[in-house]
Design an enzyme around this catalytic site. Structure first.
Site, PDB file in Angstrom:
ATOM      1  N   SER A   1       0.676  -1.332  -0.073  1.00 37.67           N
ATOM      2  CA  SER A   1       0.061   0.099   0.046  1.00 37.67           C
ATOM      3  C   SER A   1       0.831   1.208  -0.038  1.00 37.67           C
ATOM      4  O   SER A   1       1.901   1.533   0.588  1.00 37.67           O
ATOM      5  CB  SER A   1      -0.821   0.101   1.234  1.00 37.67           C
ATOM      6  OG  SER A   1      -1.379   1.084   1.627  1.00 37.67           O
TER       7      SER A   1
ATOM      8  N   GLU B   1       0.243   3.458   1.787  1.00 35.09           N
ATOM      9  CA  GLU B   1       0.271   4.175   3.117  1.00 35.09           C
ATOM     10  C   GLU B   1       1.825   3.832   3.702  1.00 35.09           C
ATOM     11  O   GLU B   1       1.993   4.418   4.630  1.00 35.09           O
ATOM     12  CB  GLU B   1      -0.733   3.406   3.930  1.00 35.09           C
ATOM     13  CG  GLU B   1      -2.194   3.680   3.448  1.00 35.09           C
ATOM     14  CD  GLU B   1      -2.519   5.191   3.972  1.00 35.09           C
ATOM     15  OE1 GLU B   1      -2.107   5.553   5.089  1.00 35.09           O
ATOM     16  OE2 GLU B   1      -3.178   5.959   3.671  1.00 35.09           O
TER      17      GLU B   1
ATOM     18  N   TYR C   1      -1.867   0.155  10.579  1.00 35.55           N
ATOM     19  CA  TYR C   1      -1.969  -0.494   9.532  1.00 35.55           C
ATOM     20  C   TYR C   1      -0.640  -0.363   8.413  1.00 35.55           C
ATOM     21  O   TYR C   1      -0.311  -1.443   7.712  1.00 35.55           O
ATOM     22  CB  TYR C   1      -3.075   0.169   8.407  1.00 35.55           C
ATOM     23  CG  TYR C   1      -3.284  -0.097   7.099  1.00 35.55           C
ATOM     24  CD1 TYR C   1      -3.808  -1.346   6.786  1.00 35.55           C
ATOM     25  CD2 TYR C   1      -3.016   0.595   6.197  1.00 35.55           C
ATOM     26  CE1 TYR C   1      -4.212  -1.736   5.484  1.00 35.55           C
ATOM     27  CE2 TYR C   1      -3.263   0.273   4.838  1.00 35.55           C
ATOM     28  CZ  TYR C   1      -3.553  -0.859   4.332  1.00 35.55           C
ATOM     29  OH  TYR C   1      -3.849  -1.048   3.210  1.00 35.55           O
TER      30      TYR C   1
HETATM   31  P1  NDP Z   1     -11.470  -4.785   1.652  1.00 37.84           P
HETATM   32  O1  NDP Z   1     -11.515  -4.275   3.241  1.00 37.84           O
HETATM   33  O2  NDP Z   1     -12.447  -4.340   0.841  1.00 37.84           O
HETATM   34  O3  NDP Z   1     -11.390  -6.124   1.901  1.00 37.84           O
HETATM   35  C1  NDP Z   1     -10.449  -6.879   2.737  1.00 37.84           C
HETATM   36  C2  NDP Z   1     -10.868  -8.480   2.617  1.00 37.84           C
HETATM   37  O4  NDP Z   1     -10.061  -8.847   3.582  1.00 37.84           O
HETATM   38  C3  NDP Z   1     -12.354  -8.819   2.820  1.00 37.84           C
HETATM   39  O5  NDP Z   1     -12.457 -10.137   1.838  1.00 37.84           O
HETATM   40  C4  NDP Z   1     -12.273  -9.352   4.162  1.00 37.84           C
HETATM   41  O6  NDP Z   1     -13.047 -10.478   4.410  1.00 37.84           O
HETATM   42  C5  NDP Z   1     -10.703 -10.169   4.102  1.00 37.84           C
HETATM   43  N1  NDP Z   1     -10.257 -10.463   5.386  1.00 37.84           N
HETATM   44  C6  NDP Z   1     -10.104  -9.640   6.611  1.00 37.84           C
HETATM   45  N2  NDP Z   1      -9.591 -10.370   7.530  1.00 37.84           N
HETATM   46  C7  NDP Z   1      -9.383 -11.514   7.250  1.00 37.84           C
HETATM   47  C8  NDP Z   1      -9.029 -12.808   7.814  1.00 37.84           C
HETATM   48  N3  NDP Z   1      -8.401 -12.647   9.054  1.00 37.84           N
HETATM   49  N4  NDP Z   1      -8.757 -14.057   7.156  1.00 37.84           N
HETATM   50  C9  NDP Z   1      -9.221 -14.012   5.841  1.00 37.84           C
HETATM   51  N5  NDP Z   1      -9.681 -12.657   5.063  1.00 37.84           N
HETATM   52  C10 NDP Z   1      -9.786 -11.716   5.817  1.00 37.84           C
HETATM   53  O7  NDP Z   1     -10.157  -4.243   0.982  1.00 37.84           O
HETATM   54  P2  NDP Z   1      -9.886  -3.955  -0.528  1.00 37.84           P
HETATM   55  O8  NDP Z   1     -10.500  -4.814  -1.421  1.00 37.84           O
HETATM   56  O9  NDP Z   1      -9.990  -2.373  -0.724  1.00 37.84           O
HETATM   57  O10 NDP Z   1      -8.197  -3.945  -0.525  1.00 37.84           O
HETATM   58  C11 NDP Z   1      -7.876  -5.284  -0.812  1.00 37.84           C
HETATM   59  C12 NDP Z   1      -6.208  -5.224  -0.364  1.00 37.84           C
HETATM   60  O11 NDP Z   1      -5.444  -4.126  -1.002  1.00 37.84           O
HETATM   61  C13 NDP Z   1      -6.006  -5.027   1.127  1.00 37.84           C
HETATM   62  O12 NDP Z   1      -5.043  -5.912   1.806  1.00 37.84           O
HETATM   63  C14 NDP Z   1      -5.701  -3.636   1.309  1.00 37.84           C
HETATM   64  O13 NDP Z   1      -5.236  -3.483   2.490  1.00 37.84           O
HETATM   65  C15 NDP Z   1      -4.781  -3.443  -0.044  1.00 37.84           C
HETATM   66  N6  NDP Z   1      -4.728  -2.186  -0.377  1.00 37.84           N
HETATM   67  C16 NDP Z   1      -5.996  -1.464  -0.728  1.00 37.84           C
HETATM   68  C17 NDP Z   1      -5.827  -0.227  -1.278  1.00 37.84           C
HETATM   69  C18 NDP Z   1      -7.307   0.428  -1.787  1.00 37.84           C
HETATM   70  O14 NDP Z   1      -7.070   1.665  -1.812  1.00 37.84           O
HETATM   71  N7  NDP Z   1      -8.373  -0.118  -1.785  1.00 37.84           N
HETATM   72  C19 NDP Z   1      -4.703   0.506  -1.583  1.00 37.84           C
HETATM   73  C20 NDP Z   1      -3.619  -0.304  -0.912  1.00 37.84           C
HETATM   74  C21 NDP Z   1      -3.657  -1.591  -0.522  1.00 37.84           C
HETATM   75  P3  NDP Z   1     -14.542 -10.037   5.011  1.00 37.84           P
HETATM   76  O15 NDP Z   1     -15.454  -9.870   3.909  1.00 37.84           O
HETATM   77  O16 NDP Z   1     -14.914 -11.284   5.734  1.00 37.84           O
HETATM   78  O17 NDP Z   1     -14.394  -8.789   6.113  1.00 37.84           O
HETATM   79  P1  GDP Z   2      -6.801   5.871   3.720  1.00 39.35           P
HETATM   80  O1  GDP Z   2      -5.936   6.548   2.659  1.00 39.35           O
HETATM   81  O2  GDP Z   2      -6.428   4.447   3.389  1.00 39.35           O
HETATM   82  O3  GDP Z   2      -6.647   6.212   5.077  1.00 39.35           O
HETATM   83  O4  GDP Z   2      -8.151   5.881   3.155  1.00 39.35           O
HETATM   84  P2  GDP Z   2      -9.569   6.914   3.687  1.00 39.35           P
HETATM   85  O5  GDP Z   2     -10.318   7.093   2.437  1.00 39.35           O
HETATM   86  O6  GDP Z   2     -10.010   6.194   4.999  1.00 39.35           O
HETATM   87  O7  GDP Z   2      -8.899   8.177   4.078  1.00 39.35           O
HETATM   88  C1  GDP Z   2      -8.383   9.045   3.053  1.00 39.35           C
HETATM   89  C2  GDP Z   2      -8.005  10.459   3.612  1.00 39.35           C
HETATM   90  O8  GDP Z   2      -9.314  10.927   3.736  1.00 39.35           O
HETATM   91  C3  GDP Z   2      -7.306  10.480   4.955  1.00 39.35           C
HETATM   92  O9  GDP Z   2      -6.462  11.396   5.028  1.00 39.35           O
HETATM   93  C4  GDP Z   2      -8.584  10.670   6.135  1.00 39.35           C
HETATM   94  O10 GDP Z   2      -8.175  11.421   7.123  1.00 39.35           O
HETATM   95  C5  GDP Z   2      -9.310  11.528   5.064  1.00 39.35           C
HETATM   96  N1  GDP Z   2     -10.740  11.839   5.709  1.00 39.35           N
HETATM   97  C6  GDP Z   2     -11.666  12.863   5.972  1.00 39.35           C
HETATM   98  N2  GDP Z   2     -12.658  12.656   6.466  1.00 39.35           N
HETATM   99  C7  GDP Z   2     -12.702  11.472   6.510  1.00 39.35           C
HETATM  100  C8  GDP Z   2     -13.761  10.361   7.097  1.00 39.35           C
HETATM  101  O11 GDP Z   2     -14.930  10.790   7.322  1.00 39.35           O
HETATM  102  N3  GDP Z   2     -13.540   9.236   6.789  1.00 39.35           N
HETATM  103  C9  GDP Z   2     -12.510   8.705   6.274  1.00 39.35           C
HETATM  104  N4  GDP Z   2     -12.334   7.270   6.153  1.00 39.35           N
HETATM  105  N5  GDP Z   2     -11.305   9.348   5.999  1.00 39.35           N
HETATM  106  C10 GDP Z   2     -11.753  10.553   6.003  1.00 39.35           C
END
Ligand code: NDP
Ligand code: GDP
Length: 334
Positions: A128, A130, A152
């Site tokens: 990520s 992040e 995270y």
């Molecule tokens: P989501 O939060 O939408 O999905 C997370 C998934 O992980 C869900 O299917 C969840 O299952 C599963 N999960 C959580 N805990 C466990 C566990 N203990 N065992 C098995 N499965 C588990 O994330 P995204 O699809 O947005 O992101 C996918 C990946 O990419 C993540 O690792 C995220 O951190 C990373 N990422 C995402 C970004 C983004 O902008 N979206 C940016 C960079 C990295 P359940 O449905 O049961 O909760």
């Molecule tokens: P992140 O980059 O994975 O933390 O994705 P988020 O969508 O959770 O947050 C993106 C940015 O939006 C961060 O800088 C947050 O502090 C900002 N933000 C401002 N208001 C909110 C809010 O109400 N919810 C979330 N999730 N983020 C917020």
């Protein structure tokens, strides 16, 4: 020959889009499903994409190494996509140990299971942006030093370096995609983009009057999840495993995102957005801005969807969801 993939996190945003993409390429797709008391809603994203019946869901949890091993023995995958995580930064400040166990050690469990069961498979780790946190360079690339700013991000950094380490120590085909934020109508409702587009839809339909947000000045490099899962797949088609930044090279503030989303339905965001100190984070990532040149040069990946088109798609999807709920309130599932 048709390939087999195992996706951890298949019920999440990226897992659902990736499953759809791999199915369209003729893959057999297995997905890890963790047990839930609310089983009827857990496959909602796969159902939304119309592929719930096309994937093979197998029971497992990333923090249980024995289940990771059993899952690989069942699926015998050519490619493993490790997308499962506790993925919400704000929650990681409240549940740092769980986040470390799932997002960090969980990746090590999958790598270890792969080393034991199918060391010749190919592995993708969902790293990520992040990890860049308090940015050390204006434009972040694969060479930019990391500076994580949340539990995270620290957990993701551990998983990232374990992926590099398994590649270097055991010669495993393990790649890490350093993906910048990517969104879609399937984004979790707690993330800021979806929170905004859902809020816009509620306000437009008269279901709410205001939207409470935290820091509006942070900026993110937002792309579309549908484009980003293609990069994951392309990474595993390369002869040599490596790490790649995936980004749009455009950064936008939360404030400007609000302006775009509200104006899509003819509303002024300043009439509705209220800021709340409760939603500020203990430490913030102020700016993320990625340079994906390496991925473009290696396998021709570029982000296709503009931010404007993505915002419009997300707002329209949330309007449609709320209109459907108003027209036919869902019966209780219990
Ligand atoms: P989501 O939060 O939408 O999905 C997370 C998934 O992980 C869900 O299917 C969840 O299952 C599963 N999960 C959580 N805990 C466990 C566990 N203990 N065992 C098995 N499965 C588990 O994330 P995204 O699809 O947005 O992101 C996918 C990946 O990419 C993540 O690792 C995220 O951190 C990373 N990422 C995402 C970004 C983004 O902008 N979206 C940016 C960079 C990295 P359940 O449905 O049961 O909760
Ligand atoms: P992140 O980059 O994975 O933390 O994705 P988020 O969508 O959770 O947050 C993106 C940015 O939006 C961060 O800088 C947050 O502090 C900002 N933000 C401002 N208001 C909110 C809010 O109400 N919810 C979330 N999730 N983020 C917020």
């Amino acid at each position: 020959m048709a390939k087999t993939a195992l996706i951890t996190g298949i019920t999440g945003q990226d897992g659902a889009y990736l499953a759809q993409h791999l199915l369209s390429h003729g893959y057999t797709v297995y997905g890890l499903l963790r047990r839930s008391a609310s089983a009827e809603i857990i496959g909602e994203r796969l159902r939304w994409l119309g592929i719930l019946d096309d994937v093979k869901l197998i029971d497992g949890d990333l923090i249980d190494l024995s289940s990771c091993i059993r899952n690989l023995e069942t699926a015998r995958p050519d490619e493993i996509y490790n997308l499962a995580a506790q993925s919400f930064v704000a929650t990681s400040f409240q549940q740092p140990l769980l986040t470390g166990a799932v997002t960090g050690l969980g990746a090590a469990n999958m790598l270890e299971a792969m080393r034991i069961v199918c060391p010749k498979a190919r592995f993708y780790q969902a790293s990520s942006s992040e990890m860049f946190g308090k940015i050390q360079e204006q434009l972040q690339t694969e060479r930019t030093p990391f500076y994580p700013r949340s539990p995270y991000a620290v957990a993701k950094l551990y998983a990232h370096w374990m992926t590099v380490n398994y590649r270097e120590s055991f010669g495993m085909h393990a790649s890490s995609g350093i993906l910048f934020n990517h969104e879609s109508p399937l984004r979790g409702i707690e993330f800021v983009t979806r929170k905004v587009t859902d809020g816009v839809a509620r306000i437009k339909l008269g279901l709410a009057r205001e939207l409470r947000l935290g820091n509006l000045s942070a900026t993110r490099d937002w792309g579309h999840a549908r484009d980003y899962v293609q990069a994951m797949h392309l990474m595993l088609q390369q002869d040599t495993p490596d790490d790649y930044v995936i980004a749009t090279n455009r950064t936008t503030s939360i404030r400007d995102f609000c302006q775009m989303a509200f104006s899509h339905v003819g509303l002024n965001w300043q009439d509705h957005v209220v800021t709340s100190a409760d939603l500020l984070r203990p430490s913030e990532v102020d700016v993320l801005h990625g340079d994906a040149s390496k991925a473009r040069e290696a396998f021709g990946w570029v982000a296709k969807t503009s931010l404007e088109d993505m915002v419009a798609e997300m707002v329209e999807a949330d309007l449609a969801r709320h209109r459907a709920r108003i027209a036919a309130p869902a019966p209780s599932q219990l």
